[in-house]
Design a protein around this motif. Structure first.
Motif, mmCIF file in Angstrom:
data_model
loop_
_atom_site.group_PDB
_atom_site.id
_atom_site.type_symbol
_atom_site.label_atom_id
_atom_site.label_comp_id
_atom_site.label_asym_id
_atom_site.label_seq_id
_atom_site.Cartn_x
_atom_site.Cartn_y
_atom_site.Cartn_z
ATOM 1 N N PHE A 238 4.256 -6.493 14.525
ATOM 2 C CA PHE A 238 5.073 -6.278 13.084
ATOM 3 C C PHE A 238 4.081 -7.377 12.233
ATOM 4 N N VAL A 239 3.612 -8.510 12.735
ATOM 5 C CA VAL A 239 3.094 -9.491 12.063
ATOM 6 C C VAL A 239 1.662 -8.872 11.396
ATOM 7 N N CYS A 240 1.181 -8.102 12.498
ATOM 8 C CA CYS A 240 -0.177 -7.576 11.982
ATOM 9 C C CYS A 240 0.274 -6.532 10.869
ATOM 10 N N ALA A 241 1.303 -5.497 11.088
ATOM 11 C CA ALA A 241 1.864 -4.760 9.783
ATOM 12 C C ALA A 241 2.239 -5.311 8.682
ATOM 13 N N THR A 242 2.899 -6.517 8.840
ATOM 14 C CA THR A 242 2.930 -7.127 7.658
ATOM 15 C C THR A 242 1.788 -7.902 6.699
ATOM 16 N N ASP A 243 0.706 -8.264 7.420
ATOM 17 C CA ASP A 243 -0.542 -8.639 6.754
ATOM 18 C C ASP A 243 -1.093 -7.454 6.135
ATOM 19 N N LEU A 244 -1.137 -6.333 6.604
ATOM 20 C CA LEU A 244 -1.675 -5.042 6.270
ATOM 21 C C LEU A 244 -1.005 -4.549 5.452
ATOM 22 N N TYR A 245 0.536 -4.764 5.194
ATOM 23 C CA TYR A 245 1.050 -4.461 3.829
ATOM 24 C C TYR A 245 0.707 -5.139 2.719
ATOM 25 N N ILE A 246 0.732 -6.279 2.955
ATOM 26 C CA ILE A 246 0.511 -7.310 1.902
ATOM 27 C C ILE A 246 -1.009 -7.348 1.437
ATOM 28 N N ARG A 247 -1.835 -6.796 2.271
ATOM 29 C CA ARG A 247 -3.136 -6.669 1.988
ATOM 30 C C ARG A 247 -3.385 -5.463 1.223
ATOM 31 N N LEU A 248 -2.667 -4.438 1.340
ATOM 32 C CA LEU A 248 -2.902 -3.218 0.665
ATOM 33 C C LEU A 248 -2.391 -3.269 -0.527
ATOM 34 N N VAL A 249 -1.259 -4.060 -0.862
ATOM 35 C CA VAL A 249 -0.436 -4.360 -2.196
ATOM 36 C C VAL A 249 -1.547 -5.317 -3.028
ATOM 37 N N ALA A 250 -2.168 -6.321 -2.290
ATOM 38 C CA ALA A 250 -3.088 -7.241 -3.029
ATOM 39 C C ALA A 250 -4.216 -6.347 -3.519
ATOM 40 N N MET A 251 -4.678 -5.397 -3.018
ATOM 41 C CA MET A 251 -5.991 -4.517 -2.982
ATOM 42 C C MET A 251 -5.437 -3.465 -4.194
ATOM 43 N N GLY A 252 -4.293 -3.225 -4.269
ATOM 44 C CA GLY A 252 -3.998 -2.321 -5.294
ATOM 45 C C GLY A 252 -4.030 -0.909 -4.691
ATOM 46 N N VAL A 253 -4.011 -0.764 -3.464
ATOM 47 C CA VAL A 253 -4.123 0.485 -2.584
ATOM 48 C C VAL A 253 -2.558 0.978 -2.516
ATOM 49 N N VAL A 254 -1.510 0.264 -2.460
ATOM 50 C CA VAL A 254 0.025 0.864 -2.521
ATOM 51 C C VAL A 254 0.666 -0.079 -3.607
ATOM 52 N N ARG A 255 1.639 0.337 -4.060
ATOM 53 C CA ARG A 255 2.388 -0.296 -5.001
ATOM 54 C C ARG A 255 3.660 -0.765 -4.250
ATOM 55 N N ASP A 256 3.970 -2.073 -4.594
ATOM 56 C CA ASP A 256 5.328 -2.769 -3.916
ATOM 57 C C ASP A 256 6.606 -2.417 -4.730
ATOM 58 N N PRO A 257 7.376 -1.296 -4.170
ATOM 59 C CA PRO A 257 8.717 -0.934 -4.975
ATOM 60 C C PRO A 257 9.425 -2.098 -5.060
ATOM 61 N N ARG A 258 10.193 -2.409 -6.182
ATOM 62 C CA ARG A 258 11.268 -3.249 -6.395
ATOM 63 C C ARG A 258 12.643 -2.486 -6.087
ATOM 64 N N LEU A 259 13.396 -2.876 -5.183
ATOM 65 C CA LEU A 259 14.796 -2.182 -4.920
ATOM 66 C C LEU A 259 15.838 -2.883 -5.585
ATOM 67 N N PHE A 260 15.573 -4.065 -6.022
ATOM 68 C CA PHE A 260 16.756 -4.794 -6.810
ATOM 69 C C PHE A 260 16.045 -5.929 -7.916
#
Length: 260
Positions: A238-260
């Protein structure tokens, strides 16, 4: 019928076992190779590790001059490489000398032994961890102390991940960081050295200072320790998955949805 010891003495891989004993060491070897390769690429890339307010756990704390100003703890000017490398020595030292990981990679990569009741690669030449470089495994407790500092920074980063430019909020990344902290904490709390430090070295709790509290703490840590293998793999993946998620958000590949 020959004994299992006699079969092991015949040579490497000899055994009376009829199950697929080779599956666990092979799985461990492939798992370590995959996560190790990803972490190496992520650490040496040195970019796309921060998407405000999320910081990749590989880069915490960020103390190089190349770190973004919002998260820079120190501005170490003389360090030309990725800031993640400055902290990875502690993380690799802590995980690499972990009692569970040692057993896992000894079997997976050194085949010594590959599994219970299976012929060893080196036969009777095994000398334990009494010679270099294996005697350095005894540094595990000191890596544990150093890892406490990094764990505190990761706790702060998780807390910070809930505060955006417009105030408190909850994004998918906030929850990703929270789950990552829980899994890393479960692995850290299950550490054999921590268990020994808290109460494993006490022969008589009723005779020790704060014995009752230490016993309760030891029982709590023992719960994590019994599941140390699961925490080790879940936190590693999961630490690798966490880095990957943040990396994709930083690159603009995925959008980080705001839940609240």
């Amino acid at each position: 019928m020959e004994s299992s010891a006699a079969v092991r003495d015949r040579g490497f891989g000899k055994t009376l076992r009829r199950d697929r004993w080779w599956v666990p060491p092979l799985s461990v070897a492939l798992g370590f190779a995959f996560f190790g390769a990803y972490a190496t690429v992520a650490i040496f890339q040195g970019g796309n590790y921060f998407a405000d307010p999320y910081l990749s756990p590989f880069y915490s704390p960020c103390i190089a001059a190349s770190c973004p100003e919002e998260i820079r703890l120190l501005g170490i000017e003389w360090w030309p490489l990725s800031p993640a490398i400055l902290m990875m020595g502690v993380i690799l030292g802590f995980r690499g000398t972990c009692y569970y990981y040692r057993k896992a990679y000894y079997r997976a990569y050194f085949l010594d032994p590959p599994a219970c009741a299976v012929g060893e690669f080196r036969g009777d030449r095994y000398s334990g961890e009494t010679k270099l470089p294996w005697v350095l495994q005894n540094l595990h407790r000191y890596f544990l102390y150093a890892s406490i500092v990094i764990w505190l920074f990761l706790t702060y980063d998780t807390f910070h991940g809930f505060f955006f430019d417009d105030g408190f909020g909850v994004g998918v990344g906030s929850l990703v960081l929270l789950v990552n902290l829980v899994l890393l904490s479960g692995y850290w709390f299950g550490c054999h050295s921590l268990r020994h430090l808290i109460g494993g070295n006490v022969d008589c709790y009723s005779c020790a200072l704060g014995g009752k509290a230490r016993y309760k703490a030891w029982k709590g840590v023992s719960w994590f320790n019994k599941r140390h293998m699961s925490w080790a793999w879940l936190s590693l993946g999961f630490v690798c998955a966490t880095d990957l998620y943040i990396r994709l958000v930083a690159m603009g590949v995925v959008r980080d949805p705001r839940l609240f």
